[in-house]
Design an enzyme around this catalytic site. Structure first.
Site, PDB file in Angstrom:
ATOM      1  N   GLY A  71       7.319  -4.662  10.627  1.00  0.00           N
ATOM      2  CA  GLY A  71       7.308  -3.305  10.089  1.00  0.00           C
ATOM      3  C   GLY A  71       8.703  -2.699  10.088  1.00  0.00           C
ATOM      4  O   GLY A  71       9.096  -2.009   9.152  1.00  0.00           O
ATOM      5  N   THR A  72       9.448  -2.964  11.126  1.00  0.00           N
ATOM      6  CA  THR A  72      10.802  -2.412  11.235  1.00  0.00           C
ATOM      7  C   THR A  72      11.672  -2.887  10.067  1.00  0.00           C
ATOM      8  O   THR A  72      12.402  -2.104   9.457  1.00  0.00           O
ATOM      9  CB  THR A  72      11.437  -2.839  12.580  1.00  0.00           C
ATOM     10  OG1 THR A  72      10.597  -2.372  13.635  1.00  0.00           O
ATOM     11  CG2 THR A  72      12.833  -2.280  12.747  1.00  0.00           C
ATOM     12  N   ASN A 150       1.905   6.978  15.222  1.00  0.00           N
ATOM     13  CA  ASN A 150       1.501   5.974  16.203  1.00  0.00           C
ATOM     14  C   ASN A 150       1.086   6.578  17.542  1.00  0.00           C
ATOM     15  O   ASN A 150       0.296   6.008  18.264  1.00  0.00           O
ATOM     16  CB  ASN A 150       2.613   4.941  16.414  1.00  0.00           C
ATOM     17  CG  ASN A 150       3.985   5.551  16.537  1.00  0.00           C
ATOM     18  OD1 ASN A 150       4.437   6.281  15.641  1.00  0.00           O
ATOM     19  ND2 ASN A 150       4.650   5.285  17.623  1.00  0.00           N
ATOM     20  N   GLN A 178       0.560   2.119  10.988  1.00  0.00           N
ATOM     21  CA  GLN A 178      -0.634   2.447  11.789  1.00  0.00           C
ATOM     22  C   GLN A 178      -1.851   2.756  10.923  1.00  0.00           C
ATOM     23  O   GLN A 178      -2.966   2.803  11.429  1.00  0.00           O
ATOM     24  CB  GLN A 178      -0.347   3.647  12.709  1.00  0.00           C
ATOM     25  CG  GLN A 178       0.672   3.376  13.790  1.00  0.00           C
ATOM     26  CD  GLN A 178       0.180   2.387  14.854  1.00  0.00           C
ATOM     27  OE1 GLN A 178      -1.014   2.101  14.971  1.00  0.00           O
ATOM     28  NE2 GLN A 178       1.108   1.847  15.627  1.00  0.00           N
ATOM     29  N   GLY A 199       1.918  -6.809  10.624  1.00  0.00           N
ATOM     30  CA  GLY A 199       0.744  -7.644  10.883  1.00  0.00           C
ATOM     31  C   GLY A 199       0.111  -7.423  12.247  1.00  0.00           C
ATOM     32  O   GLY A 199      -1.113  -7.393  12.383  1.00  0.00           O
ATOM     33  N   HIS A 200       0.956  -7.243  13.278  1.00  0.00           N
ATOM     34  CA  HIS A 200       0.388  -7.241  14.637  1.00  0.00           C
ATOM     35  C   HIS A 200      -0.379  -5.972  14.974  1.00  0.00           C
ATOM     36  O   HIS A 200      -0.972  -5.880  16.049  1.00  0.00           O
ATOM     37  CB  HIS A 200       1.462  -7.561  15.693  1.00  0.00           C
ATOM     38  CG  HIS A 200       2.456  -6.490  15.975  1.00  0.00           C
ATOM     39  ND1 HIS A 200       2.386  -5.700  17.092  1.00  0.00           N
ATOM     40  CD2 HIS A 200       3.562  -6.093  15.313  1.00  0.00           C
ATOM     41  CE1 HIS A 200       3.426  -4.864  17.114  1.00  0.00           C
ATOM     42  NE2 HIS A 200       4.150  -5.089  16.036  1.00  0.00           N
ATOM     43  N   THR A 236      13.360 -18.693   4.384  1.00  0.00           N
ATOM     44  CA  THR A 236      12.133 -19.493   4.287  1.00  0.00           C
ATOM     45  C   THR A 236      10.956 -18.720   4.867  1.00  0.00           C
ATOM     46  O   THR A 236      11.056 -18.143   5.951  1.00  0.00           O
ATOM     47  CB  THR A 236      12.323 -20.835   5.022  1.00  0.00           C
ATOM     48  OG1 THR A 236      13.455 -21.475   4.437  1.00  0.00           O
ATOM     49  CG2 THR A 236      11.100 -21.726   4.895  1.00  0.00           C
ATOM     50  N   CYS A 324       7.753   1.661  22.510  1.00  0.00           N
ATOM     51  CA  CYS A 324       9.207   1.523  22.477  1.00  0.00           C
ATOM     52  C   CYS A 324       9.890   2.551  23.367  1.00  0.00           C
ATOM     53  O   CYS A 324      11.002   2.346  23.808  1.00  0.00           O
ATOM     54  CB  CYS A 324       9.722   1.667  21.059  1.00  0.00           C
ATOM     55  SG  CYS A 324       8.723   0.780  19.888  1.00  0.00           S
TER      56      CYS A 324
HETATM   57  N1  PLP Z   1       6.178   1.988  12.438  1.00  0.00           N
HETATM   58  C1  PLP Z   1       5.195   2.400  13.248  1.00  0.00           C
HETATM   59  C2  PLP Z   1       4.460   3.656  12.942  1.00  0.00           C
HETATM   60  C3  PLP Z   1       4.847   1.638  14.376  1.00  0.00           C
HETATM   61  O1  PLP Z   1       3.869   2.049  15.182  1.00  0.00           O
HETATM   62  C4  PLP Z   1       5.571   0.449  14.629  1.00  0.00           C
HETATM   63  C5  PLP Z   1       5.286  -0.349  15.845  1.00  0.00           C
HETATM   64  O2  PLP Z   1       5.016   0.181  16.907  1.00  0.00           O
HETATM   65  C6  PLP Z   1       6.577   0.061  13.731  1.00  0.00           C
HETATM   66  C7  PLP Z   1       6.857   0.859  12.653  1.00  0.00           C
HETATM   67  C8  PLP Z   1       7.363  -1.192  13.937  1.00  0.00           C
HETATM   68  O3  PLP Z   1       6.621  -2.320  13.572  1.00  0.00           O
HETATM   69  P1  PLP Z   1       7.087  -3.775  14.095  1.00  0.00           P
HETATM   70  O4  PLP Z   1       6.748  -3.834  15.542  1.00  0.00           O
HETATM   71  O5  PLP Z   1       6.314  -4.748  13.276  1.00  0.00           O
HETATM   72  O6  PLP Z   1       8.548  -3.877  13.822  1.00  0.00           O
END
Ligand code: PLP
Length: 391
Positions: A71-72, A150, A178, A199-200, A236, A324
């Site tokens: 996601g980041t 989140n 989320q 994905g996670h 890849t 985080c």
């Molecule tokens: N954006 C939100 C709202 C999230 O809750 C998170 C993960 O906690 C992220 C982005 C980051 O996702 P990733 O852990 O896949 O980098």
């Protein structure tokens, strides 16, 4: 000790069907999907299927799906691309409650001379739409607003905000990490240009993400090199994880109504039972539209970290804010932006449920929480004052 896992906004269990789907793509079907031979071709076919499944969950077209590593990465790539597309526009809009994946990048941009507007929220975590409308102008390159928070689960009016950005010619990105899988999302009827997934958060493994980019939206890649993902994301492909995410999206679509009925009912039961049993508690974002699985609740006169430690000793996993930022005793930036009083922000706990949560687990937490809070209040000087006043 068997865990009671109520920290699904931090990460989720990989669904066993998802794991089975990805398993052959490590030791047996390990070909590179870009290879010309049949062995790579088999994998390529499954990547196509995964792309179709992700697109179906979003109401998108498969060619609008770019696989990333998380996601980041998707968040970073979207904002960065918009700035490259519009080099003459020097304004970026976001909110004060974004995940650091967006907020840190925006704050770095302001150090590089961009004008960055961080839109505020009210006491319930709802976006200040008047402030937002006043901020968007013809110098705005990109707006990045999260679909759902989140920490509190509060949902932003993303569609309305996207239409406002479009009217000024700005690109609109949403961090839907989320939201996807928990609430319906339909890109076919939307003004959103770019959307991030991880994905996670939806029962696929860690280390796989998606950036949705609407057909026709100009896009400049973050990673350059090979021609993977139609040259929009070189490197890849993480084929096993892509295949897993495809399956997870298919299951999420099937489970969406369960999420919004049974999971919501369990969350609501947890919420009302805790509010009833524990005085001086408050729901963060309780009056706002929220994700069905999230409960952020503040207990006055105690520290969230102490609650988490005692819960953890009993096998209950929750969080005191975003994963985080935990580890620091600073109240979370989200609760601070909402103006949650310091004493409440400190005592906030986030419970985030999933389709694996059971009624028996909720019962157990409802039983365990009141004595934990009572015990901690006895130990804290403020709590003792409060208890004295009570008798
Ligand atoms: N954006 C939100 C709202 C999230 O809750 C998170 C993960 O906690 C992220 C982005 C980051 O996702 P990733 O852990 O896949 O980098």
């Amino acid at each position: 000790m068997k865990e009671i896992y109520l920290d699904n906004n931090a990460t989720t269990k990989v669904d066993e069907a998802v794991f089975e789907e990805m398993r052959p793509y490590f030791c047996e079907l390990y070909g590179n999907p870009s290879s010309m031979h049949f062995f790579g071709g088999q994998v390529q076919g499954k990547v196509v299927e995964a792309r179709n499944r992700v697109a179906a969950l979003l109401g998108a077209s498969p060619e609008e799906i770019i696989f990333t590593a998380c996601g980041t990465e998707s968040d970073n790539a979207a904002i960065r691309s918009a700035l490259e597309v519009f080099p003459d526009r020097r304004h970026v809009i976001t909110s004060r409650v974004e995940h650091p994946a967006v907020l840190t990048q925006c704050r770095n941009l302001s150090q590089k001379g961009y004008r960055v507007s961080e839109i505020g929220v009210d006491g319930e975590g709802r976006l200040n739409m008047d402030e937002y409308k006043a901020a968007v102008d013809t110098d705005t390159a990109v707006v990045s607003l999260m679909w759902a928070n989140n920490e509190t689960g509060v949902i932003f009016p993303v569609e309305e905000a996207a239409a406002i950005a479009k009217a000024k010619g700005a690109l609109f990105h949403t961090d839907a990490v989320q939201a996807v899988g928990k609430i319906p999302i339909d890109m076919a009827h939307s003004d959103v240009d770019m959307l991030s997934i991880s994905g996670h958060k939806l029962h696929a493994p860690k280390g796989i993400g998606v950036l949705y980019v609407r057909r026709g939206t100009p896009y400049r890649p973050f990673l350059v090199g090979g021609h993977q993902e139609k040259s929009r994301r070189a490197g890849t492909e993480n084929t096993a994880a892509i295949i897993a995410l495809g399956k997870a999206c298919e299951l999420a679509a099937q489970q969406m109504s369960f999420e919004n009925t049974q999971v919501r009912a369990m969350r609501d039961r947890l919420q009302s039972a805790l509010m009833e049993a524990i005085p001086h508690a408050r729901i963060n974002g309780g009056l706002a539209d929220r994700l069905p699985n999230t409960l952020s609740i503040a207990f006055e006169f105690v520290e969230g970290e102490s609650i988490l430690m005692l819960l953890s000793e009993l096998g209950v996993c929750a969080s005191s804010g975003s994963a985080c930022t935990s580890g620091s005793l600073e109240p979370s930036h989200v609760l601070r932006a909402m103006g949650v009083p310091f004493t409440c922000a400190h005592g906030s706990v986030r419970f985030s449920l999933s389709r694996y949560t059971t009624d028996a687990e909720i019962d157990r937490v409802v039983r365990e929480m009141p004595p934990i809070i009572d015990r901690l209040r006895q130990m804290s000087p403020f709590g003792r004052e409060y208890l004295k006043a009570k008798v």
